[in-house]
Scaffold this motif. Structure first.
Motif, short mmCIF file in Angstrom:
data_model
loop_
_atom_site.label_atom_id
_atom_site.label_comp_id
_atom_site.label_asym_id
_atom_site.label_seq_id
_atom_site.Cartn_x
_atom_site.Cartn_y
_atom_site.Cartn_z
N GLN A 17 43.61 23.56 10.01
CA GLN A 17 43.91 24.98 9.79
C GLN A 17 45.25 25.16 9.07
N GLY A 18 46.10 24.13 9.04
CA GLY A 18 47.36 24.20 8.30
C GLY A 18 47.15 24.36 6.81
N LEU A 19 45.96 24.01 6.30
CA LEU A 19 45.64 24.18 4.89
C LEU A 19 45.25 25.60 4.53
N GLY A 52 36.07 27.47 11.82
CA GLY A 52 37.16 26.51 11.68
C GLY A 52 36.72 25.06 11.61
N LEU A 53 35.42 24.81 11.65
CA LEU A 53 34.94 23.43 11.57
C LEU A 53 35.20 22.82 10.20
N HIS A 72 36.99 22.50 -6.10
CA HIS A 72 36.63 23.04 -4.79
C HIS A 72 36.59 21.85 -3.86
N ASN A 73 37.37 21.92 -2.79
CA ASN A 73 37.42 20.85 -1.79
C ASN A 73 36.91 21.39 -0.47
N VAL A 74 36.15 20.58 0.24
CA VAL A 74 35.67 20.94 1.57
C VAL A 74 36.20 19.89 2.54
N PHE A 75 37.11 20.32 3.42
CA PHE A 75 37.72 19.43 4.42
C PHE A 75 36.97 19.58 5.74
N GLY A 76 36.78 18.48 6.42
CA GLY A 76 36.17 18.48 7.74
C GLY A 76 36.81 17.41 8.60
#
Length: 165
Positions: A17-19, A52-53, A72-76
């Protein structure tokens, strides 16, 4: 479908969530096989998705007033492996074979991925809640040396100051 509230997220998901937020960056671009060296500015917009996942990040780089690169980046966070994941889709058009994976070391997140072209490394270093540094490096296939590609300092800005994503 019900999404989990942020308070029920794992620690690994909460760290992502810091991003989240709107960011503006000043970057130094190194000379590579894809571009010349020089200064750039960037805008980043990142939003938490599915309770938030995941964090979906949109990135736009400008050089000489023109958009020169987008991603476009997807972080998990994979709870089984305890690894952060990042799927990246960008304006270079290479289809990622697999996500970058990595871990946190204090306030620093390091992610790496490999492809037939070589390996890429992204390091995010957080300077509190309102600034972070990012460094992107590339190691060509058959080489042992990492080459700098982009490094920058990104500061939180009001979301309304970023237009046109």
């Amino acid at each position: 479908m019900n999404a989990s509230p942020f308070s029920s997220l794992s620690d690994g998901h909460q760290r992502l969530q810091g991003l989240v937020g709107a960011w503006r960056g000043e970057e130094e671009v190194a000379a590579t096989q894809w571009t010349d060296a020089g200064a750039a500015t960037s805008e980043v917009q990142a939003e938490a998705e599915f309770g938030g996942l995941f964090v979906v990040q949109r990135y736009r780089q400008r050089r000489d007033g023109t958009v020169s690169f987008g991603a476009h980046n997807v972080f998990g966070f994979d709870q089984q492996t305890r690894l952060v994941t990042m799927h990246q889709f960008d304006s270079m058009g290479f289809v990622p074979m697999s996500p970058a994976t990595g871990t946190w070391n204090g306030s620093e997140l390091m992610l790496e991925r490999s492809s037939p072209r070589g390996a890429a490394r992204a390091v995010y270093s957080f300077d509190g809640a309102d600034a972070y540094r990012m460094k992107l490096q590339f190691k060509p296939a058959g080489s042992d040396a990492w080459q700098d590609m982009v490094s920058g300092l990104y500061r939180r800005v009001p979301p309304s100051s970023i237009n046109g994503f």
